[in-house]
Design an enzyme around this catalytic site. Sequence first.
Site, PDB file in Angstrom:
ATOM      1  N   GLU A  23     -15.090  27.703  40.775  1.00 53.62           N
ATOM      2  CA  GLU A  23     -14.006  27.397  39.836  1.00 53.62           C
ATOM      3  C   GLU A  23     -12.748  28.194  40.153  1.00 53.62           C
ATOM      4  OE1 GLU A  23     -14.666  25.136  37.153  1.00 53.62           O
ATOM      5  OE2 GLU A  23     -12.476  25.149  37.148  1.00 53.62           O
ATOM      6  N   ASP A  24     -11.643  27.495  40.232  1.00 53.98           N
ATOM      7  CA  ASP A  24     -10.324  28.121  40.336  1.00 53.98           C
ATOM      8  C   ASP A  24     -10.187  29.058  41.541  1.00 53.98           C
ATOM      9  OD1 ASP A  24      -9.834  26.568  38.170  1.00 53.98           O
ATOM     10  OD2 ASP A  24      -9.112  28.162  36.863  1.00 53.98           O
TER      11      ASP A  24
ATOM     12  N   ARG B 270      -6.616  31.359  41.712  1.00 49.74           N
ATOM     13  CA  ARG B 270      -5.769  30.268  41.190  1.00 49.74           C
ATOM     14  C   ARG B 270      -6.300  29.894  39.806  1.00 49.74           C
ATOM     15  NH1 ARG B 270      -6.853  26.079  38.789  1.00 49.74           N
ATOM     16  NH2 ARG B 270      -7.664  24.610  40.289  1.00 49.74           N
TER      17      ARG B 270
ATOM     18  N   ASP C 256     -15.778  22.362  40.836  1.00 54.21           N
ATOM     19  CA  ASP C 256     -15.321  21.652  39.648  1.00 54.21           C
ATOM     20  C   ASP C 256     -13.893  21.128  39.802  1.00 54.21           C
ATOM     21  OD1 ASP C 256     -15.439  20.884  36.913  1.00 54.21           O
ATOM     22  OD2 ASP C 256     -14.343  22.690  36.364  1.00 54.21           O
ATOM     23  N   ASP C 257     -13.021  21.911  40.404  1.00 53.63           N
ATOM     24  CA  ASP C 257     -11.614  21.502  40.512  1.00 53.63           C
ATOM     25  C   ASP C 257     -11.441  20.324  41.460  1.00 53.63           C
ATOM     26  OD1 ASP C 257     -10.362  23.608  38.854  1.00 53.63           O
ATOM     27  OD2 ASP C 257     -11.355  24.881  40.324  1.00 53.63           O
TER      28      ASP C 257
ATOM     29  N   LYS D  85     -15.768  28.194  30.590  1.00 53.18           N
ATOM     30  CA  LYS D  85     -16.466  26.996  31.089  1.00 53.18           C
ATOM     31  C   LYS D  85     -17.917  27.000  30.608  1.00 53.18           C
ATOM     32  CE  LYS D  85     -13.301  25.133  33.986  1.00 53.18           C
ATOM     33  NZ  LYS D  85     -12.891  23.736  34.098  1.00 53.18           N
TER      34      LYS D  85
ATOM     35  N   TYR E 134     -10.689  27.200  25.664  1.00 55.07           N
ATOM     36  CA  TYR E 134     -10.411  26.552  26.947  1.00 55.07           C
ATOM     37  C   TYR E 134      -8.898  26.446  27.105  1.00 55.07           C
ATOM     38  CZ  TYR E 134     -11.747  23.164  30.621  1.00 55.07           C
ATOM     39  OH  TYR E 134     -11.948  22.512  31.801  1.00 55.07           O
TER      40      TYR E 134
ATOM     41  N   ASN F 168      -2.549  22.243  34.309  1.00 52.17           N
ATOM     42  CA  ASN F 168      -2.829  23.153  33.197  1.00 52.17           C
ATOM     43  C   ASN F 168      -2.202  24.512  33.485  1.00 52.17           C
ATOM     44  OD1 ASN F 168      -4.537  21.233  31.951  1.00 52.17           O
ATOM     45  ND2 ASN F 168      -6.183  21.788  33.352  1.00 52.17           N
TER      46      ASN F 168
HETATM   47  N1  LIG Z   1      -6.889  18.299  34.455  1.00 53.63           N
HETATM   48  C1  LIG Z   1      -7.843  18.893  35.119  1.00 53.63           C
HETATM   49  O1  LIG Z   1      -9.039  18.660  34.872  1.00 53.63           O
HETATM   50  C2  LIG Z   1      -7.522  19.859  36.205  1.00 53.63           C
HETATM   51  C3  LIG Z   1      -6.253  20.312  36.413  1.00 53.63           C
HETATM   52  N2  LIG Z   1      -5.994  21.183  37.437  1.00 53.63           N
HETATM   53  C4  LIG Z   1      -4.641  21.698  37.543  1.00 53.63           C
HETATM   54  O2  LIG Z   1      -4.056  21.223  38.727  1.00 53.63           O
HETATM   55  C5  LIG Z   1      -3.085  22.144  39.174  1.00 53.63           C
HETATM   56  C6  LIG Z   1      -3.248  22.317  40.661  1.00 53.63           C
HETATM   57  O3  LIG Z   1      -4.507  22.857  40.999  1.00 53.63           O
HETATM   58  P1  LIG Z   1      -4.890  23.115  42.541  1.00 53.63           P
HETATM   59  O4  LIG Z   1      -4.819  21.867  43.309  1.00 53.63           O
HETATM   60  O5  LIG Z   1      -6.169  23.830  42.591  1.00 53.63           O
HETATM   61  O6  LIG Z   1      -3.722  24.122  42.911  1.00 53.63           O
HETATM   62  P2  LIG Z   1      -2.987  24.411  44.274  1.00 53.63           P
HETATM   63  O7  LIG Z   1      -2.159  25.612  44.055  1.00 53.63           O
HETATM   64  O8  LIG Z   1      -3.983  24.416  45.364  1.00 53.63           O
HETATM   65  O9  LIG Z   1      -2.072  23.140  44.507  1.00 53.63           O
HETATM   66  C7  LIG Z   1      -0.809  22.948  43.965  1.00 53.63           C
HETATM   67  C8  LIG Z   1      -0.114  21.892  44.812  1.00 53.63           C
HETATM   68  O10 LIG Z   1       1.080  21.531  44.147  1.00 53.63           O
HETATM   69  C9  LIG Z   1       2.146  21.619  45.073  1.00 53.63           C
HETATM   70  N3  LIG Z   1       3.361  21.973  44.337  1.00 53.63           N
HETATM   71  C10 LIG Z   1       3.717  23.163  43.822  1.00 53.63           C
HETATM   72  N4  LIG Z   1       4.927  23.076  43.252  1.00 53.63           N
HETATM   73  C11 LIG Z   1       5.347  21.813  43.426  1.00 53.63           C
HETATM   74  C12 LIG Z   1       6.531  21.113  43.090  1.00 53.63           C
HETATM   75  N5  LIG Z   1       7.517  21.725  42.447  1.00 53.63           N
HETATM   76  N6  LIG Z   1       6.615  19.810  43.423  1.00 53.63           N
HETATM   77  C13 LIG Z   1       5.612  19.195  44.075  1.00 53.63           C
HETATM   78  N7  LIG Z   1       4.477  19.804  44.414  1.00 53.63           N
HETATM   79  C14 LIG Z   1       4.345  21.100  44.101  1.00 53.63           C
HETATM   80  C15 LIG Z   1       1.743  22.667  46.082  1.00 53.63           C
HETATM   81  O11 LIG Z   1       2.449  22.505  47.287  1.00 53.63           O
HETATM   82  C16 LIG Z   1       0.260  22.359  46.198  1.00 53.63           C
HETATM   83  O12 LIG Z   1       0.059  21.315  47.103  1.00 53.63           O
HETATM   84  C17 LIG Z   1      -3.284  23.398  38.319  1.00 53.63           C
HETATM   85  O13 LIG Z   1      -2.302  23.442  37.316  1.00 53.63           O
HETATM   86  C18 LIG Z   1      -4.616  23.205  37.674  1.00 53.63           C
HETATM   87  O14 LIG Z   1      -4.703  23.816  36.418  1.00 53.63           O
HETATM   88  C19 LIG Z   1      -6.951  21.580  38.326  1.00 53.63           C
HETATM   89  C20 LIG Z   1      -8.241  21.159  38.156  1.00 53.63           C
HETATM   90  C21 LIG Z   1      -8.628  20.340  37.038  1.00 53.63           C
HETATM   91  C1  LIG Z   2      -9.334  22.302  34.126  1.00 54.68           C
HETATM   92  C2  LIG Z   2      -9.430  23.128  35.306  1.00 54.68           C
HETATM   93  O1  LIG Z   2     -10.500  23.315  35.854  1.00 54.68           O
HETATM   94  C3  LIG Z   2      -8.238  23.719  35.855  1.00 54.68           C
HETATM   95  O2  LIG Z   2      -7.142  23.482  35.366  1.00 54.68           O
HETATM   96  O3  LIG Z   2      -8.381  24.451  36.840  1.00 54.68           O
HETATM   97 MG   LIG Z   3     -10.437  24.861  37.248  1.00 56.55          MG
END
Ligand SMILES: NC(=O)C1=CN([C@@H]2O[C@H](COP(=O)(O)OP(=O)(O)OC[C@H]3O[C@@H](n4cnc5c(N)ncnc54)[C@H](O)[C@@H]3O)[C@@H](O)[C@H]2O)C=CC1
Ligand SMILES: CC(=O)C(=O)O
Ligand SMILES: [Mg+2]
Length: 542
Positions: free
Chosen positions: A235-236, A146, A258-259, A164, A93, A401
Amino acid sequence: MSPSIYPQILEDPLRNRGTAFTAEQRRVLGLDGLLPPAIETLEQQAARSIEVFRRRPGALDKYVNLRQLQDTNLVLYYRLLVDHLEEVLPIVYTPTVGLACQRFHRIFRRPRGLTLSYPMRDRLPELLRNRRQRDVDVIVVTDGERILGLGDQGAGGLGIPIGKLALYTAIGGLDPGRTLPIVLDVGTNNEERLADPGYLGWRHERIAGAEYDDFVERFVSAVEAELPQAMVQWEDFATHNARPILERYRDRICTFNDDIQGTAAVALGALIGAARASGTRPREHRIVVLGAGSAAIGVADEIRQALVDDGLDPEQARRRFWVLDVDGLLTEERDDLTEEQRVYARPAGEPSGGTTLADVVRSVHPTAMIGLSTARGAFTGEVVREMAAHVERPIIFPLSNPTARSEADPADLDRWTDGRALVATGSPFPPIERDGRTIPVSQSNNVYVFPAVGMGVVAAQAARVTDGMLRAASAALGARSPALTDPTAPLLPPISGLRELADHVALAVAVAAVADGVAPERSEQDLHRRIANARWEPVYPE
Ligand SMILES: NC(=O)C1=CN([C@@H]2O[C@H](COP(=O)(O)OP(=O)(O)OC[C@H]3O[C@@H](n4cnc5c(N)ncnc54)[C@H](O)[C@@H]3O)[C@@H](O)[C@H]2O)C=CC1
Ligand SMILES: CC(=O)C(=O)O
Ligand SMILES: [Mg+2]
């Protein structure tokens, strides 16, 4: 020349036992001579396999080693995952699975799951019928746009559904013979991949708009026709597709994103633990969210509802959030916001003094700061020290992540706040050392929820995934936060306890499915029994 009667069982990871086939089985199945004569137990095989795994020099080598095992002998593969979950999770993962997607075409050995390529769009039902599995309980599908915080990985994104689903089995207890990873191969805008002669996906720019929507519709229709029982986890997907797809299909098939939803359920669980550890109520918090993508807005929406549940009216709850994206604070003056983002837009001129993260923290004095931005190191020493100057126990969750995209390193957060910060991260980090104590860092990751949602859905035979089911998952998780009874304890239960936790969360999900009227009427006791009976264990069957 006599025809080869090579026994296919050695090529079938679901039935293969390798050196654990008994003398009798070897004789009956025609395996004598094909295997070395020693007959091993599963325990002996597992001891040898984990040693081989540990000797691999790098994380990607370890990943390839485990994937080979997964393609050879599933009982042995899952024995390793179950017995060494904490050790192998960062390989199967995040963070390593991200690297595996980036290098998918370099490490490809054998096919797993399905790649549904756009040029074959007229044949999707037929492609689904080509699957290895007969019946399917859960599909995890991505379009690779993504992948974690690593952007567009095209067809290489298949690594994410594979990872996953490995956890659906290792943690949730789902039968691995009844899970199906899928990538919708709709092209890629990743220039590096398109220029790489080794790239394995459809070499074309991403299709978009009506063509893309039509392809997703064809996929869903094919699933309805061929696998009507299966739950579909999205997912993603990039934000511009993630939410519309969820809205389009959530009332039509058994599905969740999931996200958006899984991440939110876990983050809320961690926040509830953190609020308790800091001696506060959820409704007292002022929350800054960095990032306004699908994950961030999903988390904000879920926490906002929790503030309402804790006594605020909807407008008061809304005003407890300051959400920022790459262009700064979401404000009413901005004309680039989606409907979901607009909920969090702040009135013009408020807060005064600028719209960067540092500005907002300076004027708002947040009590909680959540990162889902992919912006590495965005929670700087300056920002965190400013936040910590105004709150006794700052809640700081850098959730992006993989590790290289994390908004902060927990060791820095601990140092900048003199050990006062309540921290949870998206990817695994080493424990914090403070005053001679070793304090584990909680991983607020949707892995705490999605395997249990799958098991809850299967055990209850749910036809939909409702908000109530995800809220039940979050509450069940929050109720198990070690911080509820010890303010110095981690916010989430340990990874090593995830399997036991999953049973508890799955039951809450199943009970909620019945309560929401999307599953047949059954008592809690009955659902409990069904979860226990459905759990697949990595042992060789008699
Ligand atoms: N911990 C967890 O369980 C999860 C973590 N994530 C992580 O969250 C992150 C975002 O995922 P999504 O929302 O799907 O991606 P996304 O690409 O849709 O959203 C990213 C957001 O961050 C903003 N952004 C980018 N650079 C920035 C900066 N320098 N300063 C401020 N804002 C900035 C963008 O404008 C956008 O609104 C990824 O790294 C993903 O791996 C996602 C799902 C689960
Ligand atoms: C954990 C997860 O689903 C993500 O980073 O997109
Ligand atoms: Mg994800």
